[in-house]
Design an enzyme around this catalytic site. Structure first.
Site, PDB file in Angstrom:
ATOM      1  N   CYS A 326       0.830  -1.200   0.000  1.00 23.04           N
ATOM      2  CA  CYS A 326       0.000   0.000   0.000  1.00 23.04           C
ATOM      3  C   CYS A 326       0.867   1.255   0.000  1.00 23.04           C
ATOM      4  O   CYS A 326       1.551   1.529  -0.983  1.00 23.04           O
ATOM      5  CB  CYS A 326      -0.982  -0.041   1.158  1.00 23.04           C
ATOM      6  N   HIS A 421      -3.715  -5.550   1.316  1.00 20.98           N
ATOM      7  CA  HIS A 421      -3.472  -5.809   2.729  1.00 20.98           C
ATOM      8  C   HIS A 421      -3.965  -7.208   3.088  1.00 20.98           C
ATOM      9  O   HIS A 421      -4.966  -7.681   2.551  1.00 20.98           O
ATOM     10  CB  HIS A 421      -4.226  -4.802   3.599  1.00 20.98           C
TER      11      HIS A 421
END
Length: 478
Positions: A326, A421
């Site tokens: 991310c 994630h």
């Protein structure tokens, strides 16, 4: 409602344990936290966003997370400002002073969410935020006694004996509350005791004498708490020590969704080194892992001030592996821009230049659950996207997801990054990824099973030391 004498006294953990204890008794139970502040968040199935602790508590209840379990979420982006998420959706940014003025307008959303959960549950376990002892903030409170008095919920006050002064914590909080708030208090719990509990009998008597409150018990330290996903960055404590693969992760000021690291911690042959400011990244690491960030440009500036960019580039020149997730993925690219100041001051900067991507922080926030395949190993992965920004990629993707290709891989194969994630929670992918760093025997760690086993152990631990029957009786009496 579980409230604490301060932050990090164990409210989240005890709420999860009580949820699992109720679930094991066949009670339809749901977690609820009116207001939360955390950069460790979870995505709900309908594209909402809640605190990580409420997602874990939902799992303890045996239900999927709902945006109504945490109607107000603050995600810090600076020392005095945060992104405001209401019922799972971003409402904008708010400074600390501005938020205090906003709180009364958020009470309706809090109470409506609480009522929605009440329609599907026999029991709601509510977690407070910070402490009701912060009486200077009581006037507009929606997180502790402001919620409890309005909703008519009995409160159990938790003190942490491990940090010392637990009698002062509990009695002092009682003394600071006015008569209306005191009337909500049903009793106390002393948490994280070490040693012979009988030695604290006098302390319990003193607390009862000073407050008139019932004691629901003294809970010994739960040694396996570290196996569960944590919400607060304060939980990023000592590094783990294995004997095989060495992974280094810099701890940046706005680190986010750091529970991505938890499955790696669980592996017995992995040393996970959490590198704090003032310390160089270790040259002998097998992998440098850049986790997520809530303020990417600001954290990238910190990374450079620490000289960690030099360490990462040197590591790559030696053929070392690098992975970004991310915000960490965005940092590995050629360029980062935040023209509208979504995460801080407007601006742009060069990235570390290890991946052929460029990222602009603009547009709506991406919040989805997704799954797919790691293209290098063919192993299944699943997790969630939670990010602002669009990355243009001129490289082979790392993953192929239901939502489309994700991430990038450098031409030499040493640097990888993606937005997904939670990918390390999949045992097959985790083993294949670690095996690509250093040949190893597949471990017996089944990460998802470990979480559920630990929740069961936590519930049993609480049943063995606290008056759980009495707690449920108090809840049912309201």
């Amino acid at each position: 409602m579980l409230q604490g004498t301060g932050s990090n006294v164990g409210k989240s953990l005890l709420a999860a344990g009580l949820c699992r204890a109720a679930q094991r008794r066949g009670i339809a139970v749901r977690p609820f936290k009116p207001q939360n502040m955390s950069n460790n968040a979870a995505v709900t199935a309908d594209g909402g966003e809640i605190g990580r602790a409420q997602a874990l508590q939902a799992r303890a209840c045996g239900v999927v997370p709902s945006r109504y379990m945490n109607p107000v979420l603050l995600k810090p982006q600076s020392d005095i400002g945060a992104q405001l998420v209401v019922c799972g959706e971003v409402r904008g940014n708010a400074g600390a002073a501005d938020y205090q003025a906003l709180k009364p307008s958020l009470l309706d959303a809090v109470l409506e969410s609480f009522a929605r959960l009440g329609d599907e549950a026999e029991l709601i376990v509510v977690e407070g935020a910070g402490s009701p002892a912060e009486v200077n903030l009581r006037a507009n409170d929606i997180a502790n006694m402001g919620f409890a008095t309005t909703a008519g919920v009995p409160v159990v006050l938790i003190g942490d004996i491990d940090r010392g002064g637990v009698i002062a914590q509990l009695v002092g909080t009682w003394e600071l509350l006015d008569a209306t708030d005191r009337a909500c208090l049903a009793g106390t719990i002393v948490n994280r005791f070490r040693g012979d509990i009988r030695l604290f009998d006098g302390g319990l008597a003193m607390i009862a004498e000073r407050t008139g409150l019932e004691s629901f018990g003294v809970l010994p330290h739960f040694a396996h708490a570290a196996r569960l996903p944590a919400e607060d960055a304060v939980a990023l404590g000592p590094s783990t020590t294995g004997c095989g693969i060495r992974i280094a992760a810099p701890v940046l000021p706005h680190i986010a969704n750091f529970d991505d690291l938890d499955p790696l911690r669980a592996e017995p042959d992995v040393t996970l080194e959490l590198v704090h400011t003032g310390t160089p990244l270790p040259g002998a690491a097998d992998l440098i892992l850049l986790p997520g960030s809530k303020a990417v440009l600001s954290d990238l500036a910190t990374l450079r001030r620490e000289g960690w960019d030099i360490d990462i580039l040197a590591h790559h020149r030696r053929g070392g592996a690098v992975l970004g997730i991310c915000g960490g993925y965005q940092m590995l690219g050629k360029r980062l821009a935040d023209p509208n100041g979504i995460e801080g001051e407007p601006g742009e900067t060069a990235g570390l230049g290890l991946l052929a991507i460029e990222t602009t922080l603009a547009g709506a926030k991406t919040l989805i659950q997704t799954q797919g395949t790691d293209l290098a190993s063919g192993e299944a992965v699943r997790g969630y996207h939670m990010h602002v920004g669009v990355s243009s990629v001129d490289a082979a993707p790392m993953l192929q997801l239901d939502a489309g290709p994700d991430g990038a891989v450098s031409a030499d194969g040493c640097v990888r990054g993606c937005y997904l994630h939670g990918l390390f929670a999949d045992d097959g992918f985790r083993h294949a990824f670690l095996d690509s760093l250093k040949r190893r025997e597949a471990s017996s760690v089944a990460y998802e099973a470990v979480i559920d086993e630990t929740l069961d152990a936590l519930a049993a631990h609480m049943e063995g030391h606290l008056a759980v029957d009495r707690l449920l009786e108090v809840a049912c009496a309201t």
